[in-house]
Every structure is written in structure tokens, then in C-alpha cells.
Design a protein around this motif. Structure first.
Motif, short mmCIF file in Angstrom:
data_model
loop_
_atom_site.label_atom_id
_atom_site.label_comp_id
_atom_site.label_asym_id
_atom_site.label_seq_id
_atom_site.Cartn_x
_atom_site.Cartn_y
_atom_site.Cartn_z
N VAL A 148 44.29 35.65 37.27
CA VAL A 148 43.68 34.88 38.36
C VAL A 148 42.93 35.80 39.32
O VAL A 148 41.80 35.50 39.73
N ALA A 149 43.52 36.91 39.67
CA ALA A 149 42.86 37.86 40.57
C ALA A 149 41.58 38.41 39.93
O ALA A 149 40.55 38.53 40.61
N ALA A 150 41.63 38.72 38.65
CA ALA A 150 40.44 39.23 37.96
C ALA A 150 39.33 38.19 37.95
O ALA A 150 38.16 38.51 38.19
N VAL A 151 39.67 36.94 37.70
CA VAL A 151 38.66 35.88 37.69
C VAL A 151 38.03 35.72 39.07
O VAL A 151 36.81 35.62 39.20
N LEU A 152 38.85 35.73 40.12
CA LEU A 152 38.32 35.59 41.47
C LEU A 152 37.43 36.77 41.85
O LEU A 152 36.38 36.59 42.47
#
Length: 82
Positions: free
Chosen positions: A27-31
Motif C-alpha cells: 500500500v505504501a509503495a502504491v501511494l
């Protein structure tokens, strides 16, 4: 053999924490990718706002029976883009 296998079992908390941390990392990578690789273009945002306003005003005039131009003074598109 069964005594050695019993000693190698993983605790369910460890499995759950690995899954949770992995999902949080994804999720952090996508954001981060969305923020830095696909920046919001200000002109595109303004254009979408103008289109939405235009669609709303045309819907209002259709509901009123299209009685002509609106008497409310509107800002020009150029003023909104500045």
C-alpha cells in the motif's frame, strides 16, 4: 521425525505479522508511486472543474425549460484558469 517437525512450526502471530507488514508495504509503495510518478496536472484539474460546472449549469437550464442564458454573472474560463 515428528518431534523435529513439531519444533519447526511457525507461530500464527508471526505469519499474521508478516502478511500485515507485506500488505502495508505494498500500500505504501502504491501511494508513493502515485504521488511521485503521476503528479496531478493543475491545468487538467482546472479543466475538469470547468467541465463539471458547465455540466451542472446545462442541467439546470434543461430543468428550467431552457429559458435562455443565465442571468447570474459567471467567471470566464480564462479567469478560472489563472
Amino acid at each position: 521425525m515428528s518431534a523435529q517437525q513439531a519444533g519447526l512450526r511457525l507461530h500464527p502471530g508471526i505469519i499474521a505479522s508478516v502478511i500485515f507488514v507485506s500488505l502495508a508495504a505494498v500500500v505504501a509503495a502504491v501511494l508513493i508511486i502515485r504521488k511521485y510518478c503521476f503528479p496531478v496536472n493543475e491545468a487538467t484539474y482546472r479543466y475538469s472543474v470547468l467541465r463539471r460546472m458547465e455540466d451542472q449549469s446545462s442541467a439546470v437550464t434543461e430543468e428550467d425549460g431552457d429559458r435562455g442564458p443565465c442571468t447570474v454573472e459567471e467567471e470566464s474560463d480564462e479567469d478560472l484558469l489563472e
